[in-house]
Design an enzyme around this catalytic site. Structure first.
Site, mmCIF file in Angstrom:
data_model
loop_
_atom_site.group_PDB
_atom_site.id
_atom_site.type_symbol
_atom_site.label_atom_id
_atom_site.label_comp_id
_atom_site.label_asym_id
_atom_site.label_seq_id
_atom_site.Cartn_x
_atom_site.Cartn_y
_atom_site.Cartn_z
ATOM 1 N N GLU B 38 0.589 -1.215 0.079
ATOM 2 C CA GLU B 38 -0.139 -0.010 0.084
ATOM 3 C C GLU B 38 0.921 1.106 -0.174
ATOM 4 O O GLU B 38 0.244 2.421 -0.394
ATOM 5 C CB GLU B 38 -0.978 -0.031 1.164
ATOM 6 N N GLU B 67 -5.113 4.407 -0.796
ATOM 7 C CA GLU B 67 -3.987 3.537 -0.292
ATOM 8 C C GLU B 67 -3.678 4.056 0.986
ATOM 9 O O GLU B 67 -3.302 2.781 1.786
ATOM 10 C CB GLU B 67 -3.066 3.589 -1.436
ATOM 11 N N HIS B 70 -5.638 2.168 3.268
ATOM 12 C CA HIS B 70 -5.561 0.854 3.359
ATOM 13 C C HIS B 70 -4.248 0.708 4.182
ATOM 14 O O HIS B 70 -4.076 -0.300 4.901
ATOM 15 C CB HIS B 70 -5.322 0.209 2.137
ATOM 16 N N GLU B 138 -2.029 -2.780 -9.226
ATOM 17 C CA GLU B 138 -3.358 -3.268 -8.618
ATOM 18 C C GLU B 138 -3.552 -4.649 -8.747
ATOM 19 O O GLU B 138 -3.916 -5.722 -7.836
ATOM 20 C CB GLU B 138 -4.479 -2.646 -9.373
ATOM 21 N N GLU B 168 -8.854 -3.430 -4.823
ATOM 22 C CA GLU B 168 -7.769 -3.533 -5.700
ATOM 23 C C GLU B 168 -8.561 -3.819 -7.270
ATOM 24 O O GLU B 168 -8.145 -3.329 -8.112
ATOM 25 C CB GLU B 168 -6.882 -4.732 -5.536
ATOM 26 N N HIS B 171 -9.907 -0.581 -8.291
ATOM 27 C CA HIS B 171 -8.915 0.390 -8.644
ATOM 28 C C HIS B 171 -8.472 -0.283 -9.805
ATOM 29 O O HIS B 171 -8.159 0.972 -10.835
ATOM 30 C CB HIS B 171 -7.720 0.381 -7.507
#
Lengths: 78, 192
Positions: B38, B67, B70, B138, B168, B171
């Protein structure tokens, strides 16, 4: 092969050559093809999860939901 | 360009750890300071955005910011799994190397102990090259989450990791869309 297509499986199965002299028993290999790969652009008027469910799942869109681990692996799984 | 961050003192998604398993912390640290972790993701996107066409700057800002959210979740998991562990327990979990250098602190390195390095990320200044790197990043992070999920049976950790894995997927989808937007950039039909 069925002609009626349900939600396509996100799993692909493959096997590799297994020699009788290989030390370990063979293993079915599989890999994930997540929905973003198959449908890389969002279209309008799609179904949505309810807000709370969407927050838990990580996406608002059922068609972009990719569960892991799958309940069973190897093609049938979803 | 103006960026404003608002810090909310709560996690993006709840993190609960139900099993005392310091070994899992060693695996999770891959997503903290690893190549596809991340930190790499956040720094990659928040840097690339300066030189990307206007239409996709906002996307990189949004995702780069997420991110960091995360990163906080991973940090929370690692902290909870190690904060009460004795040096003996850490040693049994393969974390003695970490302990002698960092004690109970977290640090940006991968599961094998390699320290984070900027060579993990790139900004090529070419929008297509950069977005393709982002898509690859990703997918690699998604795979890393799969392999971590495969290595734990703690249902609460798995719940949080499944959420992170799905992000992910989303994204990657949005970076793929950004590529489509750039393909059409100078054409007459702009209907996105």
């Amino acid at each position: 092969m069925s002609t009626v297509e349900k939600t396509p499986s996100q799993w692909r199965v493959y096997r590799s050559y297994h020699s009788p002299f290989d030390p370990c028993s063979p293993r079915t290999r599989y890999f994930n093809v997540p929905p973003n790969v198959l449908q890389p652009f969002q279209t309008s008027a799609r179904k949505q999860f309810a807000p709370h469910e969407a927050l838990r799942k990580g996406t608002l869109w059922p068609e972009y939901y990719s569960p892991y681990p799958p309940e069973t692996r190897g093609g049938e799984a979803e | 360009m103006k960026a404003i961050w608002i810090y909310e003192k709560k996690l993006q998604y709840p993190v609960r750890v139900s099993k005392c398993d310091p070994k899992l912390a060693k695996m999770l640290i891959e997503q903290y300071g690893g190549a596809d972790g991340e930190l790499s993701a956040a720094l990659r996107y928040l840097n690339q955005r300066y030189s990307i066409p206007d239409k996709v700057i906002g996307l990189l800002t949004d995702i780069g910011t997420e991110e960091f959210a995360h990163l906080e979740m991973i940090a929370t998991m690692v902290y909870k799994l190690t904060k009460d562990a004795t040096p003996e327990q850490l040693r049994a979990a393969g974390l003695a190397d970490h302990y002698v250098n960092h004690g109970h602190a977290l640090f940006y390195h991968d599961a094998a102990g390699n320290p984070w390095t900027a060579t993990y990320i790139q900004a090529k200044g070419d929008p297509i090259a950069d977005l393709y790197e982002d898509i690859a990043a990703e997918e690699k992070a998604r795979a890393t989450y799969q392999w971590i999920i495969d290595n734990t049976d703690d249902p609460d950790i798995v719940d949080s990791l499944r959420f992170l894995r799905e992000r992910e997927v989303v994204h990657s989808l949005r970076f793929r869309e950004a590529v489509e937007i750039l393909k059409e950039y100078n054409s007459t039909k702009k209907m996105f």
